[in-house]
Design a protein around this motif. Structure first.
Motif, PDB file in Angstrom:
ATOM      1  N   LEU A  26      -7.386 -46.883   0.421  1.00 25.75           N
ATOM      2  CA  LEU A  26      -5.964 -47.053   0.138  1.00 25.75           C
ATOM      3  C   LEU A  26      -5.377 -46.829  -0.914  1.00 25.75           C
ATOM      4  N   ARG A  27      -4.159 -45.626  -1.620  1.00 24.80           N
ATOM      5  CA  ARG A  27      -3.839 -45.851  -2.839  1.00 24.80           C
ATOM      6  C   ARG A  27      -2.808 -45.856  -2.666  1.00 24.80           C
ATOM      7  N   GLY A  28      -1.518 -47.624  -3.221  1.00 25.44           N
ATOM      8  CA  GLY A  28       0.221 -47.445  -2.917  1.00 25.44           C
ATOM      9  C   GLY A  28       0.031 -46.765  -1.784  1.00 25.44           C
ATOM     10  N   TRP A  29       1.203 -46.094  -1.277  1.00 25.63           N
ATOM     11  CA  TRP A  29       1.566 -45.511   0.337  1.00 25.63           C
ATOM     12  C   TRP A  29       0.473 -44.476   0.371  1.00 25.63           C
ATOM     13  N   GLN A  30      -0.498 -43.971  -0.305  1.00 23.85           N
ATOM     14  CA  GLN A  30      -0.896 -42.994   0.451  1.00 23.85           C
ATOM     15  C   GLN A  30      -1.956 -43.183   0.682  1.00 23.85           C
ATOM     16  N   TRP A  31      -3.443 -42.886   1.729  1.00 20.56           N
ATOM     17  CA  TRP A  31      -4.425 -42.719   2.162  1.00 20.56           C
ATOM     18  C   TRP A  31      -5.249 -42.023   1.951  1.00 20.56           C
ATOM     19  N   SER A  32      -6.741 -42.129   1.778  1.00 19.23           N
ATOM     20  CA  SER A  32      -6.819 -40.414   2.027  1.00 19.23           C
ATOM     21  C   SER A  32      -8.827 -40.857   2.608  1.00 19.23           C
ATOM     22  N   LEU A  33      -9.026 -39.956   3.591  1.00 19.30           N
ATOM     23  CA  LEU A  33     -10.726 -40.368   4.748  1.00 19.30           C
ATOM     24  C   LEU A  33     -11.338 -39.408   3.342  1.00 19.30           C
ATOM     25  N   LEU A  34     -12.136 -39.691   2.689  1.00 21.39           N
ATOM     26  CA  LEU A  34     -13.369 -38.946   1.902  1.00 21.39           C
ATOM     27  C   LEU A  34     -14.421 -39.355   2.538  1.00 21.39           C
ATOM     28  N   ALA A  35     -15.054 -38.215   2.561  1.00 22.40           N
ATOM     29  CA  ALA A  35     -16.534 -37.246   3.124  1.00 22.40           C
ATOM     30  C   ALA A  35     -17.517 -38.781   2.476  1.00 22.40           C
ATOM     31  N   CYS A  36     -18.525 -38.919   2.849  1.00 24.27           N
ATOM     32  CA  CYS A  36     -19.987 -40.012   1.983  1.00 24.27           C
ATOM     33  C   CYS A  36     -20.775 -38.586   1.190  1.00 24.27           C
ATOM     34  N   VAL A  37     -20.380 -37.612   1.795  1.00 24.17           N
ATOM     35  CA  VAL A  37     -21.946 -36.684   1.300  1.00 24.17           C
ATOM     36  C   VAL A  37     -20.955 -35.023   0.614  1.00 24.17           C
ATOM     37  N   GLY A  38     -20.645 -34.813  -0.370  1.00 26.45           N
ATOM     38  CA  GLY A  38     -19.546 -34.380  -1.308  1.00 26.45           C
ATOM     39  C   GLY A  38     -18.601 -34.653  -1.464  1.00 26.45           C
ATOM     40  N   ASN A  39     -17.891 -33.911  -1.955  1.00 22.61           N
ATOM     41  CA  ASN A  39     -16.328 -34.153  -2.639  1.00 22.61           C
ATOM     42  C   ASN A  39     -14.929 -33.810  -1.505  1.00 22.61           C
ATOM     43  N   ARG A  40     -15.109 -33.789  -0.353  1.00 27.22           N
ATOM     44  CA  ARG A  40     -14.596 -33.508   0.964  1.00 27.22           C
ATOM     45  C   ARG A  40     -13.120 -34.552   0.956  1.00 27.22           C
ATOM     46  N   GLU A  41     -11.777 -34.294   0.765  1.00 29.09           N
ATOM     47  CA  GLU A  41     -11.071 -35.503   0.610  1.00 29.09           C
ATOM     48  C   GLU A  41      -9.561 -34.827   1.433  1.00 29.09           C
ATOM     49  N   SER A  42      -8.913 -35.959   2.886  1.00 23.16           N
ATOM     50  CA  SER A  42      -8.039 -35.017   3.377  1.00 23.16           C
ATOM     51  C   SER A  42      -6.880 -36.562   2.740  1.00 23.16           C
ATOM     52  N   THR A  43      -5.283 -36.144   2.168  1.00 18.54           N
ATOM     53  CA  THR A  43      -4.954 -37.827   1.783  1.00 18.54           C
ATOM     54  C   THR A  43      -3.595 -37.084   2.243  1.00 18.54           C
ATOM     55  N   CYS A  44      -2.460 -38.614   3.237  1.00 23.70           N
ATOM     56  CA  CYS A  44      -1.763 -38.458   4.042  1.00 23.70           C
ATOM     57  C   CYS A  44      -0.884 -39.521   3.442  1.00 23.70           C
ATOM     58  N   GLY A  45       0.051 -40.074   3.864  1.00 29.06           N
ATOM     59  CA  GLY A  45       1.116 -40.921   3.376  1.00 29.06           C
ATOM     60  C   GLY A  45       0.957 -41.788   4.571  1.00 29.06           C
ATOM     61  N   TRP A  46       1.767 -43.347   4.728  1.00 27.17           N
ATOM     62  CA  TRP A  46       0.430 -44.441   5.697  1.00 27.17           C
ATOM     63  C   TRP A  46       1.683 -45.441   6.063  1.00 27.17           C
ATOM     64  N   ARG A  47       2.064 -46.287   7.239  1.00 31.83           N
ATOM     65  CA  ARG A  47       2.698 -47.254   6.694  1.00 31.83           C
ATOM     66  C   ARG A  47       2.344 -48.374   7.481  1.00 31.83           C
ATOM     67  N   TRP A  48       2.320 -49.661   7.400  1.00 31.52           N
ATOM     68  CA  TRP A  48       2.360 -51.267   8.089  1.00 31.52           C
ATOM     69  C   TRP A  48       2.646 -50.970   8.977  1.00 31.52           C
ATOM     70  N   GLU A  49       1.896 -51.538   9.914  1.00 33.45           N
ATOM     71  CA  GLU A  49       2.018 -51.997  11.514  1.00 33.45           C
ATOM     72  C   GLU A  49       1.864 -53.318  12.171  1.00 33.45           C
ATOM     73  N   PRO A  50       1.994 -54.773  11.590  1.00 39.21           N
ATOM     74  CA  PRO A  50       1.705 -55.957  12.082  1.00 39.21           C
ATOM     75  C   PRO A  50       1.155 -56.093  13.429  1.00 39.21           C
ATOM     76  N   VAL A  51       0.455 -56.668  13.738  1.00 41.72           N
ATOM     77  CA  VAL A  51      -0.003 -56.031  14.861  1.00 41.72           C
ATOM     78  C   VAL A  51       1.037 -57.573  15.420  1.00 41.72           C
ATOM     79  N   VAL A  52       1.514 -57.596  16.658  1.00 43.83           N
ATOM     80  CA  VAL A  52       2.163 -58.611  17.472  1.00 43.83           C
ATOM     81  C   VAL A  52       1.473 -59.405  18.436  1.00 43.83           C
TER      82      VAL A  52
END
Length: 71
Positions: free
Chosen positions: A45-71
């Protein structure tokens, strides 16, 4: 290194699993930690973006996100 319990979930909610949110790691450290625990990828998580980082290699996919509290 601080950490708290977390739950990872698919976007449609059909799958979730208990996890840990770990703070203060570089991407490389996060990938190494993920590999130690048998993970294919980890989230970063980096500010208003999150990335999915592959553990092997340098593959990465980045998207925006929003916080949704559990009710």
């Amino acid at each position: 290194m601080s950490h708290v319990p977390a739950v990872g979930s698919s976007l449609d909610g059909s799958h979730s699993e208990d996890s840990r949110a770990v703070f203060g790691l570089t991407d490389g450290q996060a990938r190494e930690l993920g590999m130690r625990f048998g993970q294919v990828a980890v989230f970063a998580l980096r500010g208003w973006q999150w990335s999915l980082l592959a553990c092997v290699g340098n593959r990465e996919s980045t998207c925006g996100w929003r916080w949704e509290p559990v009710v």
